[in-house]
Design a protein around this motif. Structure first.
Motif, PDB file in Angstrom:
ATOM      1  N   ILE A 156       0.893  -1.150   0.000  1.00 17.76           N
ATOM      2  CA  ILE A 156       0.000   0.000   0.000  1.00 17.76           C
ATOM      3  C   ILE A 156       0.933   1.202   0.000  1.00 17.76           C
ATOM      4  O   ILE A 156       1.800   1.322   0.875  1.00 17.76           O
ATOM      5  CB  ILE A 156      -0.928  -0.022   1.227  1.00 17.76           C
ATOM      6  CG1 ILE A 156      -1.754  -1.311   1.189  1.00 17.76           C
ATOM      7  CG2 ILE A 156      -1.816   1.217   1.252  1.00 17.76           C
ATOM      8  CD1 ILE A 156      -2.561  -1.586   2.433  1.00 17.76           C
ATOM      9  N   GLU A 157       0.814   2.037  -1.017  1.00 13.13           N
ATOM     10  CA  GLU A 157       1.815   3.082  -1.233  1.00 13.13           C
ATOM     11  C   GLU A 157       1.169   4.460  -1.267  1.00 13.13           C
ATOM     12  O   GLU A 157       0.018   4.614  -1.679  1.00 13.13           O
ATOM     13  CB  GLU A 157       2.540   2.847  -2.555  1.00 13.13           C
ATOM     14  CG  GLU A 157       3.257   1.513  -2.608  1.00 13.13           C
ATOM     15  CD  GLU A 157       3.994   1.310  -3.925  1.00 13.13           C
ATOM     16  OE1 GLU A 157       5.054   0.690  -3.917  1.00 13.13           O
ATOM     17  OE2 GLU A 157       3.501   1.782  -4.971  1.00 13.13           O
ATOM     18  N   TYR A 158       1.981   5.434  -0.911  1.00 13.28           N
ATOM     19  CA  TYR A 158       1.495   6.816  -0.903  1.00 13.28           C
ATOM     20  C   TYR A 158       2.503   7.686  -1.671  1.00 13.28           C
ATOM     21  O   TYR A 158       3.719   7.497  -1.532  1.00 13.28           O
ATOM     22  CB  TYR A 158       1.353   7.298   0.542  1.00 13.28           C
ATOM     23  CG  TYR A 158       0.815   8.704   0.643  1.00 13.28           C
ATOM     24  CD1 TYR A 158      -0.509   8.984   0.340  1.00 13.28           C
ATOM     25  CD2 TYR A 158       1.641   9.764   1.011  1.00 13.28           C
ATOM     26  CE1 TYR A 158      -0.997  10.280   0.406  1.00 13.28           C
ATOM     27  CE2 TYR A 158       1.159  11.058   1.087  1.00 13.28           C
ATOM     28  CZ  TYR A 158      -0.166  11.303   0.773  1.00 13.28           C
ATOM     29  OH  TYR A 158      -0.655  12.579   0.827  1.00 13.28           O
ATOM     30  N   ALA A 159       1.986   8.628  -2.430  1.00  9.63           N
ATOM     31  CA  ALA A 159       2.872   9.520  -3.203  1.00  9.63           C
ATOM     32  C   ALA A 159       3.329  10.656  -2.283  1.00  9.63           C
ATOM     33  O   ALA A 159       2.760  11.749  -2.299  1.00  9.63           O
ATOM     34  CB  ALA A 159       2.139  10.065  -4.423  1.00  9.63           C
ATOM     35  N   PHE A 160       4.325  10.355  -1.443  1.00  8.02           N
ATOM     36  CA  PHE A 160       4.847  11.375  -0.518  1.00  8.02           C
ATOM     37  C   PHE A 160       5.408  12.546  -1.324  1.00  8.02           C
ATOM     38  O   PHE A 160       6.053  12.335  -2.366  1.00  8.02           O
ATOM     39  CB  PHE A 160       5.954  10.774   0.352  1.00  8.02           C
ATOM     40  CG  PHE A 160       5.452   9.840   1.403  1.00  8.02           C
ATOM     41  CD1 PHE A 160       5.008  10.324   2.631  1.00  8.02           C
ATOM     42  CD2 PHE A 160       5.405   8.468   1.184  1.00  8.02           C
ATOM     43  CE1 PHE A 160       4.539   9.466   3.610  1.00  8.02           C
ATOM     44  CE2 PHE A 160       4.937   7.597   2.159  1.00  8.02           C
ATOM     45  CZ  PHE A 160       4.505   8.105   3.375  1.00  8.02           C
ATOM     46  N   PRO A 161       5.202  13.773  -0.840  1.00  5.79           N
ATOM     47  CA  PRO A 161       5.621  14.936  -1.633  1.00  5.79           C
ATOM     48  C   PRO A 161       7.133  15.068  -1.801  1.00  5.79           C
ATOM     49  O   PRO A 161       7.577  15.785  -2.679  1.00  5.79           O
ATOM     50  CB  PRO A 161       5.070  16.130  -0.850  1.00  5.79           C
ATOM     51  CG  PRO A 161       4.502  15.612   0.406  1.00  5.79           C
ATOM     52  CD  PRO A 161       4.444  14.130   0.352  1.00  5.79           C
ATOM     53  N   PHE A 162       7.938  14.371  -1.002  1.00 10.22           N
ATOM     54  CA  PHE A 162       9.396  14.479  -1.170  1.00 10.22           C
ATOM     55  C   PHE A 162       9.900  13.541  -2.262  1.00 10.22           C
ATOM     56  O   PHE A 162      11.078  13.568  -2.602  1.00 10.22           O
ATOM     57  CB  PHE A 162      10.135  14.192   0.149  1.00 10.22           C
ATOM     58  CG  PHE A 162       9.635  12.980   0.883  1.00 10.22           C
ATOM     59  CD1 PHE A 162       9.966  11.717   0.460  1.00 10.22           C
ATOM     60  CD2 PHE A 162       8.826  13.126   1.997  1.00 10.22           C
ATOM     61  CE1 PHE A 162       9.494  10.606   1.125  1.00 10.22           C
ATOM     62  CE2 PHE A 162       8.349  12.021   2.679  1.00 10.22           C
ATOM     63  CZ  PHE A 162       8.683  10.755   2.239  1.00 10.22           C
ATOM     64  N   LEU A 163       9.026  12.694  -2.797  1.00 17.77           N
ATOM     65  CA  LEU A 163       9.459  11.765  -3.844  1.00 17.77           C
ATOM     66  C   LEU A 163       9.317  12.445  -5.207  1.00 17.77           C
ATOM     67  O   LEU A 163       8.498  13.348  -5.365  1.00 17.77           O
ATOM     68  CB  LEU A 163       8.592  10.503  -3.814  1.00 17.77           C
ATOM     69  CG  LEU A 163       8.716   9.668  -2.546  1.00 17.77           C
ATOM     70  CD1 LEU A 163       7.690   8.545  -2.548  1.00 17.77           C
ATOM     71  CD2 LEU A 163      10.115   9.095  -2.424  1.00 17.77           C
ATOM     72  N   PRO A 164      10.118  12.003  -6.186  1.00 21.38           N
ATOM     73  CA  PRO A 164       9.959  12.577  -7.523  1.00 21.38           C
ATOM     74  C   PRO A 164       8.526  12.364  -8.021  1.00 21.38           C
ATOM     75  O   PRO A 164       7.890  11.373  -7.672  1.00 21.38           O
ATOM     76  CB  PRO A 164      10.954  11.767  -8.365  1.00 21.38           C
ATOM     77  CG  PRO A 164      11.915  11.184  -7.389  1.00 21.38           C
ATOM     78  CD  PRO A 164      11.190  11.008  -6.099  1.00 21.38           C
ATOM     79  N   GLU A 165       8.052  13.306  -8.831  1.00 17.86           N
ATOM     80  CA  GLU A 165       6.697  13.262  -9.376  1.00 17.86           C
ATOM     81  C   GLU A 165       6.398  11.862  -9.936  1.00 17.86           C
ATOM     82  O   GLU A 165       7.213  11.292 -10.656  1.00 17.86           O
ATOM     83  CB  GLU A 165       6.615  14.316 -10.498  1.00 17.86           C
ATOM     84  CG  GLU A 165       5.245  14.590 -11.063  1.00 17.86           C
ATOM     85  CD  GLU A 165       4.269  15.160 -10.038  1.00 17.86           C
ATOM     86  OE1 GLU A 165       4.704  15.902  -9.141  1.00 17.86           O
ATOM     87  OE2 GLU A 165       3.062  14.840 -10.155  1.00 17.86           O
ATOM     88  N   GLY A 166       5.258  11.311  -9.553  1.00 18.30           N
ATOM     89  CA  GLY A 166       4.855  10.008 -10.101  1.00 18.30           C
ATOM     90  C   GLY A 166       5.386   8.824  -9.314  1.00 18.30           C
ATOM     91  O   GLY A 166       5.034   7.689  -9.606  1.00 18.30           O
ATOM     92  N   GLU A 167       6.254   9.069  -8.313  1.00 19.52           N
ATOM     93  CA  GLU A 167       6.768   7.939  -7.524  1.00 19.52           C
ATOM     94  C   GLU A 167       6.010   7.796  -6.218  1.00 19.52           C
ATOM     95  O   GLU A 167       5.532   8.786  -5.650  1.00 19.52           O
ATOM     96  CB  GLU A 167       8.263   8.103  -7.250  1.00 19.52           C
ATOM     97  CG  GLU A 167       9.065   7.776  -8.482  1.00 19.52           C
ATOM     98  CD  GLU A 167      10.547   7.596  -8.204  1.00 19.52           C
ATOM     99  OE1 GLU A 167      10.941   7.362  -7.048  1.00 19.52           O
ATOM    100  OE2 GLU A 167      11.303   7.714  -9.180  1.00 19.52           O
TER     101      GLU A 167
END
Ligand code: GAP
Length: 549
Positions: A333-344
């Motif tokens: 279960i994954e979340y697009a954390f804002p510190f990750l590159p766009e789309g990751e």
């Protein structure tokens, strides 16, 4: 939302501090402040209540293959070293790391990313300039392209305005783990000025080692647990025998785990000390695939219900090659954390079908997969590499009249990562009136689910006179017996609302002139800004209902 804004708010308002900050901090360790401790405790309580404490074993839950029971455990952090030998952590729980001879920094091998670039490099000590092709690198960041441009400018000694002199080879960012034969002679390390300073990758065990007792020899070495799961496996028989648990049943545990991560970063996302919320669910092998799907979907829905609904949350089934050594199926279960590159996306929780690997390992010894079989790992002399406990880990099902080693489904979640995801998702900016005159300004607020909001309500006398503070203090005292609330009488009421919005307080209770006449107060909703009048005697029930516990 920019991550720096949330990090700043967390420090300013007392959610999270760097550990040992006055001594410069310790990388990978964090302290939860007065509000952070409430938030994280609420996340853990919500998990514990929803998964364990309020589970009704007499009901068949929607989507569940059958009825089941749930119990809890709280195991020690330091366990017998044999636990980690049989579980595989002693031999296998490592990351590859790579050192830079120039910067003296150490990186996780799979985190170094880069691009091929050609440019004119001025020779040192007056040597003529020559065209050089290098692979410049960075470690995974929010903005890798920008970081790589900076690295290339630094290497070629160029200013930002000369960036167009760089000839990039293609748009794709590659990991150095894709380089053949670990040949890094043309690679510029993430913090290096020169080319070819990275070493070969080396294995690094992630378990923290410690010593038990005063003698301190190698035979007294022990490890801080890297997961809470093993405490549950080694107690399987104790649980079955003590509470007559019948398969299918689950055991939940919340507790600290420790991993000596090579590159802890991204706020609390990858820490060296963190908390896990894990369930080991024991079931009949023939039903395990159904239970796996049940837990995967139920755990995903839990995050949605707690406020992560939207496209930043996703479920991802692992490819066969990605599966852990014990697993026959895993979904993240994954979340697009804002510190990750766009789309990751970053992992919040793994739901793994672990088969009978764990119970068998603790009975027989360390197992390895041979084809589709799990077999005892042998040393050079053909003896078991690590011996198990020799205890019987099977379960006798008197209804089926069958003895079997249960299969395990493991929903394993991180309390810190979940808390961080809730913080990231809840950070909002809108326009709202600041003053009684209705002037509109930007408003930062945390749209946290009321169940996990650290403070449930703020009690605010409209003015500091006319008996309003006394009535407000009385209401505060009554509510405080039941839930965390704050009292604040300083400054304009609009500013006080703002301070509460910023920490995610879902309700503000204002005592005004009308309260003194008819005993009603205004109840302001953080998200809609709607204000309703409620009798002060009915306030507690009204707030409890709105929290939805
Ligand atoms: N028992 C299985 C297990 O431990 P994992 O995927 O290694 O599986 C489970 O960890 C969860 O623990 C992760 O999804 C994450 O939420 C949390 N976690 C793992 N390592 C972490 C770290 N270094 N910092 C914070 N949370 C971590």
């Amino acid at each position: 939302m920019r991550m720096e804004e949330l990090v700043a708010l967390c420090k300013r308002r007392g959610f999270l501090f760097q550990s040992s900050e006055i001594y410069g901090g310790l990388n990978g360790f964090w302290d939860y402040g007065p509000l952070g401790v409430l938030l994280k405790r609420n996340v853990k309580d919500a998990w514990w209540n929803d998964m364990i404490a309020r589970h009704n074993e007499l009901l068949q839950l929607p989507g569940a293959p059958s009825k089941f029971s749930m119990v809890g455990l709280d195991c020690s952090i330091i366990m017998h070293p044999q636990v980690w030998k049989c579980s595989g952590h002693y031999d296998l729980f490592h990351d590859f790391m790579i050192d830079c001879r120039e910067s003296k920094k150490r990186y996780r091998f799979d985190h170094i990313k880069g691009r091929w670039v050609t440019g004119l490099k001025h020779g040192e000590n007056g040597a003529p300039a020559e065209r050089v092709r290098v692979f410049v690198t960075t470690i995974e960041t929010e903005n890798e392209l920008e970081a790589l441009e900076e690295a290339a400018l630094k290497f070629f000694g160029l200013r930002k305005k000369d960036a167009d002199k760089l000839e990039w080879e293609d748009d794709e960012i590659l990991g150095i783990d894709s380089f053949p034969n670990n040949d890094f002679s043309q690679v510029v390390g993430p913090d290096a000025k020169h080319v070819g300073t990275l070493t070969e990758p080396r294995e690094f065990n992630l378990m923290f080692k410690t010593t038990v007792g005063a003698l301190g020899g190698e035979e007294d070495a022990a490890f801080l647990r890297p997961e809470t799961a093993q405490g549950i496996f080694v107690n399987f028989k104790n649980v079955v025998d003590s509470v007559q648990a019948r398969v299918p049943f689950g055991v939940g545990q919340i507790g600290k785990s420790f991993r000596n991560e090579i590159t802890p970063r991204n706020f609390t996302f990858r820490s060296r000390e963190f908390e896990q919320m894990e369930i080991e669910f024991f079931c009949h092998p023939s039903e395990s695939a159904d239970w796996y799907r049940y837990w995967r979907d139920r755990r995903f829905q839990w995050y949605v219900d707690m406020g992560l609904a939207g496209e930043r949350l996703r479920m991802r089934e692992h490819e066969q090659a990605e599966l852990a050594h014990y697993s026959v199926g895993t979904a993240d279960i994954e979340y697009a954390f804002p510190f990750l590159p766009e789309g990751e996306f970053g992992e919040l929780e793994g739901v793994a079908h672990r088969g009978d690997f764990d119970l068998r390992s603790h009975a027989e010894g360390k197992l390895v997969r041979e084809g589709d079989q799990l077999v005892l790992e042998k040393d050079a002399n053909g003896a078991p590499k690590w011996r198990g406990s020799g205890k019987d880990m099977s379960f006798y099902d008197d209804l089926r009249k069958e003895r079997f080693i249960p299969h395990v489904i493991e929903p394993s979640s991180g309390a810190d990562r979940a808390t961080l995801a809730f913080l990231c998702e809840s950070y909002k900016v809108d326009k709202a009136p600041t003053s009684e005159e209705g002037k509109e300004e930007d408003r930062v607020y945390l749209k946290l689910h009321p169940r996990i909001a650290p403070i449930k309500a703020a009690i605010l006398p409209l003015v500091k006179k006319d008996g309003m503070p006394e009535v407000a203090a009385e209401i505060y005292g009554e509510l405080k017996k039941k839930m965390p609330v704050q009292y604040n009488e300083k400054g304009a009421v609009g500013r006080r609302y703002r301070r509460q919005d910023e920490i995610g307080t879902p309700f503000c209770v204002t005592v005004d002139g009308q309260t003194l006449q008819d005993g009603t107060v205004t109840l302001r909703d953080r998200d809609t800004l709607e204000q309703t009048r409620v009798k002060k005697d009915e306030l507690l029930v009204e707030i409890q209902q709105r929290i939805g516990e």
